[in-house]
Design an enzyme around this catalytic site. Structure first.
Site, mmCIF file in Angstrom:
data_model
loop_
_atom_site.group_PDB
_atom_site.id
_atom_site.type_symbol
_atom_site.label_atom_id
_atom_site.label_comp_id
_atom_site.label_asym_id
_atom_site.label_seq_id
_atom_site.Cartn_x
_atom_site.Cartn_y
_atom_site.Cartn_z
ATOM 1 N N PRO A 1 0.783 -1.242 0.000
ATOM 2 C CA PRO A 1 0.000 0.000 0.000
ATOM 3 C C PRO A 1 0.814 1.291 0.000
ATOM 4 C CG PRO A 1 0.048 -0.919 2.205
ATOM 5 C CD PRO A 1 0.793 -1.884 1.327
ATOM 6 N N CYS A 2 1.494 1.549 -1.124
ATOM 7 C CA CYS A 2 2.251 2.791 -1.207
ATOM 8 C C CYS A 2 1.328 4.016 -1.260
ATOM 9 C CB CYS A 2 3.202 2.772 -2.401
ATOM 10 S SG CYS A 2 2.413 2.409 -3.977
#
Length: 293
Positions: free
Chosen positions: A258-259
């Site tokens: 989850p950047c």
């Protein structure tokens, strides 16, 4: 022979001005120039081993040993991509024997040196297109796990990105529901994109630092964010915010890694591989505790 080379590298690094007053910069230059051991490096820069270890990691985001391993791997990658003979490339990069790169380097290359030089030649990658709550997604996997999740409405463009990433791998498009290996992995990715907590097997290929960043991203709880600087500090590398941003940009696995939960220090979104609207929507839905609609 190696000891003599390291001694020359130390004398050369000491003579090169900017590093002289900064022991950590001097240590980095010595690692760039040769292969000093930790005790040798500590004595050369005038810091205790423990102080050098802590301070070097804080400054550069890696231990001296990891920095050296990454430098050697980078040299090997460049030589292999240039088409050099594998044995010569291994020797020039500083690997004493082929077994050393298979023990330490192959995992970071994601494949053997021969396959890497050949652009992934011989690697099996199965992929499928699936419609999710976030729209169309391309999901690709090796035997080790998911290696790519790309979002986008243009199927041809998605396939082109996959082929750019694995130019000579054996790419096999399959119908997700008809492949007993791929089907459960595609379902797991679809569940993850919907905001559900599921276990997704991953095959992340990157440098040691990139992998540390990606691991840290997966520890950020849904509904929370971190700034690039905060994430760098959590890794013990407070000056590495730009390197963290670069690692986020190199993430190939949308949402599962989850950047999108990393933002700028001023609260603005920052960049996102799959576009600011997708990032904004993901953060809004996660902060409200809702799965994407």
């Amino acid at each position: 022979m190696r000891v003599a080379e390291n001694g020359k590298a130390q004398r050369r690094a000491r003579a090169e001005g900017p590093a002289a007053g900064d022991p950590l910069e001097q240590a980095r230059r010595l690692l760039d120039a040769g292969e000093p051991g930790l005790a040798e490096l500590s004595a050369a820069v005038g810091l205790s081993v423990s102080h050098l270890q802590r301070s070097f990691r804080r400054r550069f985001g890696l231990s001296p040993a990891d920095y050296l391993a990454q430098r050697k791997l980078g040299s090997l990658r460049a030589s292999l991509r240039e088409g050099r003979d594998i044995s010569a490339a291994l020797y020039d990069a500083g690997y004493g024997s082929p077994s050393r790169v298979y023990e330490t380097g192959a995992a970071r290359l994601g494949m053997t040196p021969a396959r890497y030089r050949a652009g992934g030649d011989g690697e099996d990658v199965r992929w499928s297109l699936v419609y999710t709550v976030l729209g169309q997604a391309l999901v690709a996997t090796t035997q080790r796990g998911i290696c790519m999740v790309e979002l986008g409405e243009d199927a041809d463009a998605l396939e082109a990105r996959l082929r750019d990433e694995f130019p000579r791998a054996r790419l096999q498009r399959v119908d997700a529901g008809r492949d007993e290996f791929l089907a459960p992995r595609v379902r797991a990715v679809a569940e993850a994109l919907a905001g559900n907590a599921v276990e997704v097997p991953l095959a992340l290929v990157g440098t040691a630092f990139q992998k540390r960043v990606w691991d840290a991203l997966m520890k950020i709880p849904s509904g929370q964010t971190r700034s690039y600087a905060e994430l760098a500090a959590s890794l013990g590398a407070p000056r590495a915010a730009r390197a963290v941003a670069s690692a986020c940009a190199r993430n190939r696995v949308a949402v599962v890694v989850p950047c999108h939960r990393v933002i700028r220090g001023d609260g603005s979104l920052g960049g996102y591989r799959w576009g600011p609207d997708v990032k904004r929507g993901l953060l809004a839905r996660e902060s409200s505790g809702q799965a994407p609609a």
